[in-house]
Write a protein that holds these residues in place. Structure first.
Motif, mmCIF file in Angstrom:
data_model
loop_
_atom_site.group_PDB
_atom_site.id
_atom_site.type_symbol
_atom_site.label_atom_id
_atom_site.label_comp_id
_atom_site.label_asym_id
_atom_site.label_seq_id
_atom_site.Cartn_x
_atom_site.Cartn_y
_atom_site.Cartn_z
ATOM 1 N N UNK A 126 49.780 40.483 44.952
ATOM 2 C CA UNK A 126 49.222 40.331 46.340
ATOM 3 C C UNK A 126 48.188 38.979 45.588
ATOM 4 N N UNK A 127 47.705 38.249 46.551
ATOM 5 C CA UNK A 127 46.682 36.938 46.311
ATOM 6 C C UNK A 127 45.270 37.487 46.319
ATOM 7 N N UNK A 128 44.540 37.447 45.147
ATOM 8 C CA UNK A 128 42.911 37.934 45.055
ATOM 9 C C UNK A 128 41.978 36.626 44.978
ATOM 10 N N UNK A 129 41.151 36.565 45.883
ATOM 11 C CA UNK A 129 40.311 35.624 45.847
ATOM 12 C C UNK A 129 39.165 35.522 45.061
ATOM 13 N N UNK A 130 38.818 34.751 44.028
ATOM 14 C CA UNK A 130 37.773 34.877 43.268
ATOM 15 C C UNK A 130 36.805 33.889 43.711
ATOM 16 N N UNK A 131 35.444 34.330 43.462
ATOM 17 C CA UNK A 131 34.353 33.572 43.797
ATOM 18 C C UNK A 131 33.835 32.598 42.554
ATOM 19 N N UNK A 132 33.396 31.289 42.704
ATOM 20 C CA UNK A 132 33.278 30.720 41.728
ATOM 21 C C UNK A 132 32.089 31.314 40.865
ATOM 22 N N UNK A 159 41.884 59.790 40.822
ATOM 23 C CA UNK A 159 41.773 60.508 41.908
ATOM 24 C C UNK A 159 42.785 59.777 43.088
ATOM 25 N N UNK A 160 42.377 59.394 44.146
ATOM 26 C CA UNK A 160 43.191 59.010 45.154
ATOM 27 C C UNK A 160 43.175 57.546 44.856
ATOM 28 N N UNK A 161 42.415 56.929 43.868
ATOM 29 C CA UNK A 161 42.506 55.355 43.643
ATOM 30 C C UNK A 161 43.493 54.938 42.464
ATOM 31 N N UNK A 162 43.798 53.817 42.247
ATOM 32 C CA UNK A 162 44.222 53.120 41.231
ATOM 33 C C UNK A 162 43.451 52.123 40.370
ATOM 34 N N UNK A 163 43.271 52.278 39.165
ATOM 35 C CA UNK A 163 42.506 51.187 38.372
ATOM 36 C C UNK A 163 43.513 50.379 37.462
ATOM 37 N N UNK A 164 43.037 49.161 37.555
ATOM 38 C CA UNK A 164 43.643 48.226 36.529
ATOM 39 C C UNK A 164 42.613 47.171 35.898
ATOM 40 N N UNK A 165 43.085 46.522 34.675
ATOM 41 C CA UNK A 165 42.239 45.513 34.337
ATOM 42 C C UNK A 165 42.922 44.164 34.563
ATOM 43 N N UNK A 166 42.305 43.164 35.204
ATOM 44 C CA UNK A 166 42.958 42.001 35.379
ATOM 45 C C UNK A 166 42.478 40.806 34.605
ATOM 46 N N UNK A 167 42.985 40.213 33.572
ATOM 47 C CA UNK A 167 42.582 39.133 32.829
ATOM 48 C C UNK A 167 42.552 37.839 33.618
ATOM 49 N N UNK A 168 41.641 37.103 33.645
ATOM 50 C CA UNK A 168 41.417 35.668 34.198
ATOM 51 C C UNK A 168 41.034 34.873 33.110
ATOM 52 N N UNK A 217 41.334 49.520 42.299
ATOM 53 C CA UNK A 217 40.015 48.846 42.004
ATOM 54 C C UNK A 217 40.386 48.186 40.929
ATOM 55 N N UNK A 218 40.022 46.995 40.795
ATOM 56 C CA UNK A 218 40.549 45.690 39.978
ATOM 57 C C UNK A 218 39.254 45.260 39.134
ATOM 58 N N UNK A 219 39.348 45.555 37.966
ATOM 59 C CA UNK A 219 38.293 45.109 37.061
ATOM 60 C C UNK A 219 38.536 43.738 36.319
ATOM 61 N N UNK A 220 37.552 42.602 36.501
ATOM 62 C CA UNK A 220 37.958 41.276 36.050
ATOM 63 C C UNK A 220 37.672 41.149 34.468
ATOM 64 N N UNK A 258 44.123 33.882 42.717
ATOM 65 C CA UNK A 258 45.028 34.717 41.544
ATOM 66 C C UNK A 258 45.894 35.501 42.016
ATOM 67 N N UNK A 259 47.107 35.547 41.325
ATOM 68 C CA UNK A 259 47.923 36.590 41.537
ATOM 69 C C UNK A 259 47.521 38.072 40.861
ATOM 70 N N UNK A 260 47.749 38.935 41.679
ATOM 71 C CA UNK A 260 47.147 40.556 41.110
ATOM 72 C C UNK A 260 48.250 41.564 41.500
ATOM 73 N N UNK A 261 48.782 42.223 40.443
ATOM 74 C CA UNK A 261 49.824 43.271 40.748
ATOM 75 C C UNK A 261 49.298 44.575 41.434
ATOM 76 N N UNK A 262 50.139 45.006 42.586
ATOM 77 C CA UNK A 262 49.655 46.443 43.091
ATOM 78 C C UNK A 262 51.070 47.388 42.950
ATOM 79 N N UNK A 263 51.027 48.506 43.331
ATOM 80 C CA UNK A 263 52.099 49.325 43.169
ATOM 81 C C UNK A 263 53.060 49.020 44.244
#
Length: 336
Positions: free
Chosen positions: A266-272, A237-246, A303-306, A257-262
């Motif tokens: 950008x920097x993505x902050x992960x909770x412990x 739809x209007x969103x973009x999805x991707x899977x981000x390996x950590x 939308x980034x799936x870990x 961690x670094x995360x790609x966007x179009x």
């Protein structure tokens, strides 16, 4: 061109979505770039495009269905239906021409029955003048400048030149963020093309006056957009999805961690203790919205799936874990 519905292979009750789907299928099969040795394919492609242009326009489609215009979009005979069936006055009046001297006759396409009619009297009545005035026939083609033409139809306006079809391959990231594209036209000129908000694969753009020359002016350029696939982004739809390996330690300890966007990384902050399958939202990093207004289009989200990636060498991990067992019961909700 034959009936536009037949050209696209759809029923007259087809929805807008079905019209568009049928055209996209034909356009991919018949596009001149894929059929360079088959001139008939180019002709069918042009017919399909004309049929789509007519049926995708709600007003034109309604006019065609009512019989007001033909498959080319030209007005049909504005005087159709003015023949037989009129009321008959004294002496014949208007009617089917069965009685001589009845004025207008259907058998002669409502022409004048000159065998039983005094043309001098007729034209005196139309244009005035005395009995001794010589009657003159009307100008060739009808009365006045825009009157009755040949067989009751006005001469059709001169046709414009043929449209020119273009195919524009657009990278996924450019389509998502609405980046302007460069396209070289048939005349050798390169122009900058602004993509419409919400552009998708198969979107058509019309360039007025960029087609072939014709008696009625230039045709248009028809640009069909083809959005390329991406190795890890996908549109939703209007969103973009991707899977981000950590890594496992990033999931356990958290951190940035670094995360790609179009638009770039950008920097993505992960909770412990981040779990695999967790979906994180990056606001405004999605696709341009059709509802956008103004110079800066509104956009959906990313939308980034870990995905937790286990280390390739498990020996060190096993040694550190020792006999430790995780007391959690992740499958308990399944009754297992």
């Amino acid at each position: 061109m034959r009936d536009p519905y037949s050209t696209l292979g759809i029923a007259r009750t087809a929805s807008e979505k079905e019209v568009k789907s049928a055209y996209r299928k034909l356009a991919k099969e018949l596009h001149p770039d894929k059929n360079k040795d088959n001139p008939k394919a180019a002709e069918k492609f042009s017919d399909a495009t004309k049929a789509y242009d007519l049926l995708s326009d709600k007003d034109k489609r309604a006019q065609f269905d009512r019989g007001e215009i033909d498959a080319e979009g030209n007005p049909l005979n504005p005087f159709a239906g003015m023949g037989g069936g009129r009321p008959r006055g004294p002496g014949g009046g208007y009617g089917g021409g069965a009685q001589r001297g009845g004025g207008f006759r259907d058998s002669e396409f409502q022409g004048f029955d000159t065998d039983d009619m005094d043309l001098g009297d007729l034209f005196e009545g139309l244009f005035g003048g005395g009995r001794n005035r010589t009657a003159q026939p009307p100008p060739r083609g009808g009365f006045g400048g825009g009157g009755f033409g040949a067989r009751g139809r006005a001469a059709p306006p001169p046709k414009k030149g043929a449209d020119i079809q273009y195919r524009l391959a657009v990278p996924f990231v450019d389509a998502a963020s609405g980046q302007d594209q460069r396209i070289t036209l048939a005349d050798g000129k390169a122009i900058s093309l602004k993509l419409p908000a919400g552009v998708e694969d198969g979107t058509q753009m019309r360039l007025k006056g960029k087609g072939h020359a014709g008696p009625g002016g230039y045709g248009d350029g028809i640009v069909m957009v083809e959005v390329a696939a991406h190795p890890f982004f996908r549109r939703d739809g209007d969103n973009i999805r991707m899977d981000l390996p950590i890594t496992l330690d990033e999931a356990v300890n958290g951190g940035k961690v670094k995360c790609p966007t179009v638009d770039g990384p950008v920097m993505l902050t992960l909770k412990p203790g981040a779990n695999g399958g967790t979906v994180m939202r990056l606001t405004g990093k999605g696709w341009t919205k059709k509802s956008s207004k103004g110079d800066k289009p509104a956009r959906g989200d990313q939308l980034v799936t870990l995905e937790i990636q286990m280390p390739k060498d498990l020996d060190g991990l096993k040694e550190k874990l020792g006999d430790w067992k995780d007391p959690a019961k992740p499958r308990e909700r399944f009754g297992l």
